[in-house]
Design a protein around this motif. Structure first.
Motif, PDB file in Angstrom:
ATOM      1  N   THR A  20       3.983  10.374  -6.839  1.00 48.90           N
ATOM      2  CA  THR A  20       5.023  10.610  -7.896  1.00 48.90           C
ATOM      3  C   THR A  20       4.320  11.084  -9.150  1.00 48.90           C
ATOM      4  N   ILE A  21       3.555  10.286  -9.757  1.00 49.99           N
ATOM      5  CA  ILE A  21       2.782  10.497 -10.976  1.00 49.99           C
ATOM      6  C   ILE A  21       2.005  11.905 -10.964  1.00 49.99           C
ATOM      7  N   ARG A  59       2.837  15.269 -13.164  1.00 49.46           N
ATOM      8  CA  ARG A  59       1.846  16.098 -13.925  1.00 49.46           C
ATOM      9  C   ARG A  59       1.504  17.496 -13.660  1.00 49.46           C
ATOM     10  N   ARG A  60       1.729  17.744 -12.348  1.00 47.53           N
ATOM     11  CA  ARG A  60       1.631  19.219 -11.754  1.00 47.53           C
ATOM     12  C   ARG A  60       2.564  19.894 -12.433  1.00 47.53           C
ATOM     13  N   VAL A  61       3.603  19.728 -12.671  1.00 51.96           N
ATOM     14  CA  VAL A  61       4.639  20.675 -13.330  1.00 51.96           C
ATOM     15  C   VAL A  61       4.505  21.161 -14.672  1.00 51.96           C
ATOM     16  N   LYS A  95       0.846  -1.309   0.004  1.00 53.59           N
ATOM     17  CA  LYS A  95      -0.072   0.001  -0.187  1.00 53.59           C
ATOM     18  C   LYS A  95       0.900   1.252   0.029  1.00 53.59           C
ATOM     19  N   LEU A  96       2.177   1.251   0.741  1.00 51.78           N
ATOM     20  CA  LEU A  96       2.872   2.322   0.986  1.00 51.78           C
ATOM     21  C   LEU A  96       3.376   2.543  -0.629  1.00 51.78           C
ATOM     22  N   PHE A  97       3.785   1.549  -1.329  1.00 52.23           N
ATOM     23  CA  PHE A  97       4.568   1.478  -2.375  1.00 52.23           C
ATOM     24  C   PHE A  97       3.466   2.222  -3.487  1.00 52.23           C
ATOM     25  N   ASP A  98       2.269   1.604  -3.492  1.00 52.74           N
ATOM     26  CA  ASP A  98       1.349   2.198  -4.482  1.00 52.74           C
ATOM     27  C   ASP A  98       1.024   3.639  -4.432  1.00 52.74           C
ATOM     28  N   LYS A  99       1.019   4.117  -2.970  1.00 56.24           N
ATOM     29  CA  LYS A  99       0.519   5.535  -2.675  1.00 56.24           C
ATOM     30  C   LYS A  99       1.812   6.444  -2.998  1.00 56.24           C
ATOM     31  N   ALA A 100       2.914   5.709  -2.988  1.00 56.01           N
ATOM     32  CA  ALA A 100       3.977   6.703  -3.233  1.00 56.01           C
ATOM     33  C   ALA A 100       4.087   6.851  -4.805  1.00 56.01           C
ATOM     34  N   ARG A 101       4.043   5.620  -5.521  1.00 51.81           N
ATOM     35  CA  ARG A 101       3.698   5.861  -6.870  1.00 51.81           C
ATOM     36  C   ARG A 101       2.728   6.660  -7.412  1.00 51.81           C
ATOM     37  N   GLY A 149       7.569   4.947 -16.091  1.00 51.18           N
ATOM     38  CA  GLY A 149       8.512   6.200 -16.184  1.00 51.18           C
ATOM     39  C   GLY A 149       9.194   6.175 -17.638  1.00 51.18           C
ATOM     40  N   ARG A 150       8.578   5.517 -18.786  1.00 51.73           N
ATOM     41  CA  ARG A 150       8.849   5.507 -19.781  1.00 51.73           C
ATOM     42  C   ARG A 150       8.322   6.719 -20.776  1.00 51.73           C
ATOM     43  N   VAL A 151       7.123   7.157 -20.311  1.00 54.56           N
ATOM     44  CA  VAL A 151       6.348   8.477 -21.004  1.00 54.56           C
ATOM     45  C   VAL A 151       5.853   9.420 -19.732  1.00 54.56           C
ATOM     46  N   ARG A 152       5.661  10.472 -20.263  1.00 53.87           N
ATOM     47  CA  ARG A 152       5.173  11.468 -19.538  1.00 53.87           C
ATOM     48  C   ARG A 152       3.590  11.982 -19.703  1.00 53.87           C
ATOM     49  N   ARG A 153       2.794  11.879 -18.784  1.00 53.65           N
ATOM     50  CA  ARG A 153       1.392  12.298 -19.470  1.00 53.65           C
ATOM     51  C   ARG A 153       1.051  13.740 -18.725  1.00 53.65           C
TER      52      ARG A 153
END
Length: 409
Positions: A10-11, A15-17, A1-7, A255-259
């Protein structure tokens, strides 16, 4: 759960930038990519690679697309590239397209290739014997096929099979002969003989083999190469969007593409390859401001295709139309093979017409015309036309090409 939340966090942060840019920034980026850097042979190879797999009418390739991307374009450049064995052409139901030799399915069964893309089986006679010989011997010079056509030249048989998509050659000369067939039919005998000799000596002929089916991943990579941004509009006609989206979502997690919402006017889910993200976003934020003339049909000209036309600046994407883009914004268009001039940005017109005159002079635009006659134009464009080198003839403005031989470049 911690890993999924961190992922997911991160995504979301990635996206916000992202900053959304106006559509003309995307048009400017595509136009700049279409103007490759290097020598004419290097530009030609880059252009063929960028246009690989796209079908266009055979006449459009050397009259519009390739000259529009390659300064000092000459037919010999394409013949040399095809003779190198990297690419080949084929004629299909949708038009002529170029492909890499690496895309050929060499293990495909050739027993059914007698039925070409037109759906009709090859008829008995000279064509059938030539076809069977190529299937047995592989790529062959036309001289080796003379004995299969009852002592006659295999010229007509080879051209007919090329037109039906059954054979190809390591030269573009056969396509040029097909396009000029009607003209040569009424030409003097010595010109017809010369045309046939040029086709017969144009290099090796071989059967048009099936292509390997591309995976969704491979098609996406080619779309990124061509359009930089992959979204619903840019995959249209190539890929099923839901199928592409399944792959792109996984690529974003890895991490292969950015959305993000990079370009206003395109669909909300837009993707850029991660390795190109920094360079692409920087180019979108700071367009180079150059003025570029592009044929309207070129895929690097997105207006009226992936991008909706700006209000009051619509035009038809046909081979006889060319567009002046200033920082990606349509500033003027020449339609109907140059007969009609429409101006969208009056301040950019003098520079646009001078750039057009230079491009026309060096056969980058309308290379098969010796002059451009503008019959319909705004009254306030007359002074800019004269300063760009057009001369007044009756009510028209005419631009003559000052370099008659393309080898003078």
């Amino acid at each position: 759960k911690l890993f999924d939340k961190a992922r997911m966090e991160t995504i979301k942060a990635r996206r916000r930038v992202i900053k959304t840019q106006p559509p003309e920034r995307y048009a400017s980026l595509l136009a700049s990519r279409a103007q490759a850097v290097g020598t004419p042979p290097e530009k030609l190879e880059a252009s063929i690679k960028a246009l690989i797999g796209l079908p266009y009418p055979p006449a459009v390739w050397e009259s519009v697309l390739l000259p529009g991307r390659v300064e000092n374009y000459r037919g010999e450049l394409l013949d040399t590239l095809l003779g190198s064995g990297k690419y080949f052409w084929r004629i299909g139901p949708d038009g002529l397209s170029f492909h890499a030799y690496g895309d050929i399915d060499w293990d495909a069964d050739l027993s059914e290739t007698g039925a070409g893309p037109d759906g009709n089986a090859i008829k008995d006679g000279g064509e059938k014997r030539v076809f069977d010989a190529l299937k047995k011997r592989g790529a062959s010079f036309a001289q080796r096929l003379v004995d299969l056509t009852d002592g006659e030249s295999p010229y007509e048989a080879l051209l007919s099979m090329a037109e039906n998509g059954r054979v190809t050659a390591d030269s573009f000369m056969p396509v040029r002969q097909l396009l000029s067939r009607e003209k040569y039919d009424v030409a003097p005998v010595h010109r017809r003989v010369k045309a046939r000799v040029m086709t017969i000596t144009a290099g090796r002929w071989e059967l048009t083999r099936p292509l390997k089916p591309l995976t969704v991943e491979q098609q996406l990579e080619r779309l990124f190469d061509r359009f930089i941004i992959v979204c619903r509009e840019t995959v249209q006609g190539v890929l099923d969007w839901p199928a592409a989206l399944n792959i792109l979502r996984v690529w974003e997690f890895t991490g292969r593409v950015r959305r993000g919402y990079f370009i206003e006017g395109l669909s909300g889910m837009q993707y850029i390859r991660d390795r190109e993200f920094a360079g692409v976003t920087a180019a979108l934020e700071e367009p180079d401001g150059r003025l570029v003339w592009l044929p309207a049909v070129d895929p690097a000209q997105p207006w009226g295709k992936s991008l909706a036309h700006l209000p009051g600046r619509s035009f038809i994407n046909v081979p006889g139309t060319t567009v002046a883009l200033v920082s990606g914004v349509p500033a003027a268009v020449l339609e109907r093979q140059g007969r009609t001039l429409r101006v969208f940005v009056a301040a950019a017109l003098p520079g646009a017409l001078k750039a057009f005159a230079n491009a026309f002079n060096y056969r980058r635009l309308f290379p098969q015309s010796s002059r451009i006659t503008v019959k319909d134009y705004p009254k306030d464009a007359e002074e800019a036309l004269v300063r760009a080198g057009f001369t007044r003839e009756m009510q028209d403005y005419v631009l003559y090409r000052s370099i008659s031989n393309p080898k003078d470049f």
